[in-house]
Design a protein around this motif. Structure first.
Motif, mmCIF file in Angstrom:
data_model
loop_
_atom_site.group_PDB
_atom_site.id
_atom_site.type_symbol
_atom_site.label_atom_id
_atom_site.label_comp_id
_atom_site.label_asym_id
_atom_site.label_seq_id
_atom_site.Cartn_x
_atom_site.Cartn_y
_atom_site.Cartn_z
ATOM 1 N N THR A 77 -3.334 8.688 -3.144
ATOM 2 C CA THR A 77 -2.631 9.888 -2.698
ATOM 3 C C THR A 77 -1.560 9.546 -1.669
ATOM 4 O OG1 THR A 77 -4.530 11.320 -3.116
ATOM 5 C CG2 THR A 77 -2.892 12.120 -1.543
ATOM 6 N N VAL A 78 -1.917 8.715 -0.689
ATOM 7 C CA VAL A 78 -0.955 8.366 0.357
ATOM 8 C C VAL A 78 0.153 7.481 -0.202
ATOM 9 C CG1 VAL A 78 -0.657 7.285 2.616
ATOM 10 C CG2 VAL A 78 -2.675 8.653 2.166
ATOM 11 N N LEU A 79 -0.169 6.588 -1.118
ATOM 12 C CA LEU A 79 0.881 5.789 -1.750
ATOM 13 C C LEU A 79 1.857 6.694 -2.500
ATOM 14 C CD1 LEU A 79 -1.143 2.688 -2.953
ATOM 15 C CD2 LEU A 79 0.859 2.641 -1.452
ATOM 16 N N GLY A 80 1.352 7.759 -3.090
ATOM 17 C CA GLY A 80 2.237 8.733 -3.713
ATOM 18 C C GLY A 80 3.136 9.403 -2.683
ATOM 19 N N GLU A 81 2.591 9.696 -1.512
ATOM 20 C CA GLU A 81 3.377 10.340 -0.453
ATOM 21 C C GLU A 81 4.534 9.461 0.012
ATOM 22 O OE1 GLU A 81 1.195 13.100 2.480
ATOM 23 O OE2 GLU A 81 -0.189 11.448 2.127
ATOM 24 N N VAL A 82 4.346 8.148 0.005
ATOM 25 C CA VAL A 82 5.409 7.247 0.446
ATOM 26 C C VAL A 82 6.287 6.788 -0.716
ATOM 27 C CG1 VAL A 82 4.049 6.467 2.415
ATOM 28 C CG2 VAL A 82 4.021 5.116 0.297
ATOM 29 N N GLY A 83 6.081 7.367 -1.895
ATOM 30 C CA GLY A 83 6.931 7.075 -3.037
ATOM 31 C C GLY A 83 6.586 5.817 -3.798
ATOM 32 N N LEU A 84 5.335 5.353 -3.663
ATOM 33 C CA LEU A 84 4.921 4.121 -4.339
ATOM 34 C C LEU A 84 3.700 4.352 -5.231
ATOM 35 C CD1 LEU A 84 5.368 1.555 -1.424
ATOM 36 C CD2 LEU A 84 6.839 1.841 -3.428
ATOM 37 N N GLY A 85 3.563 5.567 -5.718
ATOM 38 C CA GLY A 85 2.426 5.860 -6.575
ATOM 39 C C GLY A 85 2.402 5.064 -7.863
ATOM 40 N N ASP A 86 3.573 4.561 -8.274
ATOM 41 C CA ASP A 86 3.645 3.777 -9.509
ATOM 42 C C ASP A 86 3.631 2.276 -9.259
ATOM 43 O OD1 ASP A 86 6.090 3.692 -8.264
ATOM 44 O OD2 ASP A 86 7.267 3.870 -10.115
ATOM 45 N N ARG A 87 3.400 1.867 -7.994
ATOM 46 C CA ARG A 87 3.418 0.428 -7.671
ATOM 47 C C ARG A 87 2.082 -0.052 -7.131
ATOM 48 N NH1 ARG A 87 8.353 -1.824 -7.465
ATOM 49 N NH2 ARG A 87 7.104 -3.609 -8.183
ATOM 50 N N THR A 88 1.006 0.634 -7.460
ATOM 51 C CA THR A 88 -0.309 0.283 -6.910
ATOM 52 C C THR A 88 -0.761 -1.111 -7.319
ATOM 53 O OG1 THR A 88 -1.394 1.360 -8.787
ATOM 54 C CG2 THR A 88 -1.079 2.679 -6.787
ATOM 55 N N ALA A 108 1.307 -3.677 -7.959
ATOM 56 C CA ALA A 108 2.324 -4.684 -7.660
ATOM 57 C C ALA A 108 1.835 -5.630 -6.560
ATOM 58 C CB ALA A 108 3.617 -4.003 -7.218
ATOM 59 N N TRP A 109 2.375 -6.846 -6.589
ATOM 60 C CA TRP A 109 2.137 -7.795 -5.503
ATOM 61 C C TRP A 109 3.193 -7.567 -4.422
ATOM 62 C CZ3 TRP A 109 -2.310 -10.336 -5.971
ATOM 63 C CH2 TRP A 109 -2.817 -10.595 -7.248
ATOM 64 N N PRO A 110 2.883 -7.828 -3.156
ATOM 65 C CA PRO A 110 3.877 -7.649 -2.092
ATOM 66 C C PRO A 110 5.200 -8.362 -2.351
ATOM 67 C CG PRO A 110 1.713 -7.922 -1.125
ATOM 68 C CD PRO A 110 1.549 -8.152 -2.605
ATOM 69 N N ARG A 111 5.152 -9.539 -2.971
ATOM 70 C CA ARG A 111 6.391 -10.288 -3.226
ATOM 71 C C ARG A 111 7.310 -9.580 -4.224
ATOM 72 N NH1 ARG A 111 2.416 -13.156 -6.032
ATOM 73 N NH2 ARG A 111 2.733 -13.247 -8.308
ATOM 74 N N GLN A 112 6.759 -8.635 -4.966
ATOM 75 C CA GLN A 112 7.549 -7.896 -5.945
ATOM 76 C C GLN A 112 8.240 -6.669 -5.340
ATOM 77 O OE1 GLN A 112 4.173 -7.346 -8.657
ATOM 78 N NE2 GLN A 112 5.230 -8.635 -10.167
ATOM 79 N N LEU A 113 8.000 -6.419 -4.066
ATOM 80 C CA LEU A 113 8.546 -5.238 -3.400
ATOM 81 C C LEU A 113 9.725 -5.602 -2.514
ATOM 82 C CD1 LEU A 113 5.225 -3.534 -2.219
ATOM 83 C CD2 LEU A 113 6.432 -3.200 -4.394
ATOM 84 N N SER A 114 10.610 -4.664 -2.303
ATOM 85 C CA SER A 114 11.694 -4.836 -1.323
ATOM 86 C C SER A 114 11.130 -4.716 0.089
ATOM 87 C CB SER A 114 12.769 -3.772 -1.544
ATOM 88 O OG SER A 114 12.252 -2.486 -1.217
ATOM 89 N N GLY A 115 11.949 -5.052 1.075
ATOM 90 C CA GLY A 115 11.505 -4.933 2.457
ATOM 91 C C GLY A 115 11.133 -3.507 2.819
ATOM 92 N N GLY A 116 11.945 -2.546 2.357
ATOM 93 C CA GLY A 116 11.643 -1.149 2.627
ATOM 94 C C GLY A 116 10.360 -0.699 1.958
ATOM 95 N N GLN A 117 10.108 -1.168 0.744
ATOM 96 C CA GLN A 117 8.873 -0.803 0.051
ATOM 97 C C GLN A 117 7.652 -1.408 0.734
ATOM 98 O OE1 GLN A 117 10.049 -2.259 -3.832
ATOM 99 N NE2 GLN A 117 10.282 -0.171 -4.616
ATOM 100 N N ARG A 118 7.765 -2.635 1.215
ATOM 101 C CA ARG A 118 6.638 -3.247 1.935
ATOM 102 C C ARG A 118 6.327 -2.453 3.203
ATOM 103 N NH1 ARG A 118 9.092 -8.085 0.017
ATOM 104 N NH2 ARG A 118 10.278 -8.372 1.947
ATOM 105 N N GLN A 119 7.361 -1.971 3.880
ATOM 106 C CA GLN A 119 7.116 -1.180 5.086
ATOM 107 C C GLN A 119 6.470 0.155 4.729
ATOM 108 O OE1 GLN A 119 6.386 -1.924 7.905
ATOM 109 N NE2 GLN A 119 8.227 -2.099 9.139
ATOM 110 N N ARG A 120 6.796 0.706 3.556
ATOM 111 C CA ARG A 120 6.140 1.933 3.102
ATOM 112 C C ARG A 120 4.647 1.692 2.842
ATOM 113 N NH1 ARG A 120 9.872 5.790 -0.496
ATOM 114 N NH2 ARG A 120 11.831 5.566 0.635
ATOM 115 N N VAL A 121 4.321 0.531 2.311
ATOM 116 C CA VAL A 121 2.905 0.196 2.121
ATOM 117 C C VAL A 121 2.199 0.130 3.474
ATOM 118 C CG1 VAL A 121 1.264 -1.530 1.257
ATOM 119 C CG2 VAL A 121 3.352 -1.047 -0.032
ATOM 120 N N ALA A 122 2.862 -0.465 4.465
ATOM 121 C CA ALA A 122 2.270 -0.539 5.806
ATOM 122 C C ALA A 122 2.046 0.862 6.382
ATOM 123 C CB ALA A 122 3.169 -1.358 6.729
#
Length: 238
Positions: free
Chosen positions: A102-113, A115-129
């Motif tokens: 649910t929270v990953l959906g809130e940060v716009g990453l509901g479709d990247r559950t 994914a490995w961190p190396r596959q994400l941009s810097g902004g996306q990694r910060q959204r995971v944090a």
């Protein structure tokens, strides 16, 4: 019942002969967003780490929140864990996977559950944090320059996201930043620290969303830059 979530009183912190914090007093209330400005080395991050319980060597009274969560400049994701597993780390409860999704959906990453961190941009990694912090429903969210490593456009997007998330979850927030404009756009209160002391504390009674070119934002920006020793026109950022 007091609505104070976190506070410090007469807080001192010394490293060898370096007196980093000198009698700091601060209260942060439920749902309040406080931004802390100051030059490098003034004690901002030290104060945040103490309130997070990561530095126990201070003298004085500390109430750091019942459920604090911290987001650093570096997202600090485990590269060998997928996105969902990074958010789930240390989380308890039978519904923990559902909460994390649910929270990953809130940060716009509901479709990247997956994914490995190396596959994400810097902004996306910060959204995971951010998701990893918010999934615990903290009463105190501590942000230590969380956007400073991002490019300008990604940073604006991240600021807007944090504003939406804070409005939705309503934790008390302490954000350490060097960016005066960022503080004025996001915070309810802006503090300035100098040589281990809070020398300025102002409340912002401004409607949201706030515009960078709003006359009151521009006026306060110039005044705060002056407190920080930057005496230039309003187009200069600290």
């Amino acid at each position: 019942m007091s609505d104070v979530v976190a506070s410090v009183h007469d807080l001192h912190r010394t490293f060898a002969d370096n007196h980093v914090l000198r009698g700091v007093d601060l209260e942060i209330r439920t749902g309040e967003f406080v931004a802390l400005l100051g030059r490098s080395g003034c004690g901002k991050s030290t104060l945040l780490r103490i309130m997070a319980g990561l530095d126990t060597g201070a003298l004085g009274q500390v109430q750091g929140g019942r459920e604090p969560a911290v987001v650093f400049q570096d997202p600090r994701l485990f590269p060998w864990r997928r996105v969902l597993d990074n958010v789930l780390l240390g989380l308890r409860g039978r519904d923990r996977a559902e909460r994390a999704r649910t929270v990953l959906g809130e940060v716009g990453l509901g479709d990247r559950t997956d994914a490995w961190p190396r596959q994400l941009s810097g902004g996306q990694r910060q959204r995971v944090a951010l998701a990893r912090a918010l999934v615990r429903e903290p009463d105190l969210l501590l942000l230590d320059e969380p956007f400073s490593a991002l490019d300008a456009l990604t940073r604006i997007s991240a600021q807007e996201l944090v504003q939406r998330l804070v409005e939705a979850h309503r934790p008390a927030v302490l954000m350490v930043t060097h960016d005066v404009e960022e503080a004025l756009l996001l915070a309810d209160r802006v503090l300035v620290m100098e040589q281990g002391r809070i020398i300025h504390d102002e409340r912002l009674e401004l409607p949201r969303p706030r515009r960078r070119d709003h006359p009151e934002i521009v006026r306060r920006r110039v005044a705060l830059l002056g407190l920080l020793g930057v005496h230039q026109d309003s187009s200069v950022s600290a």
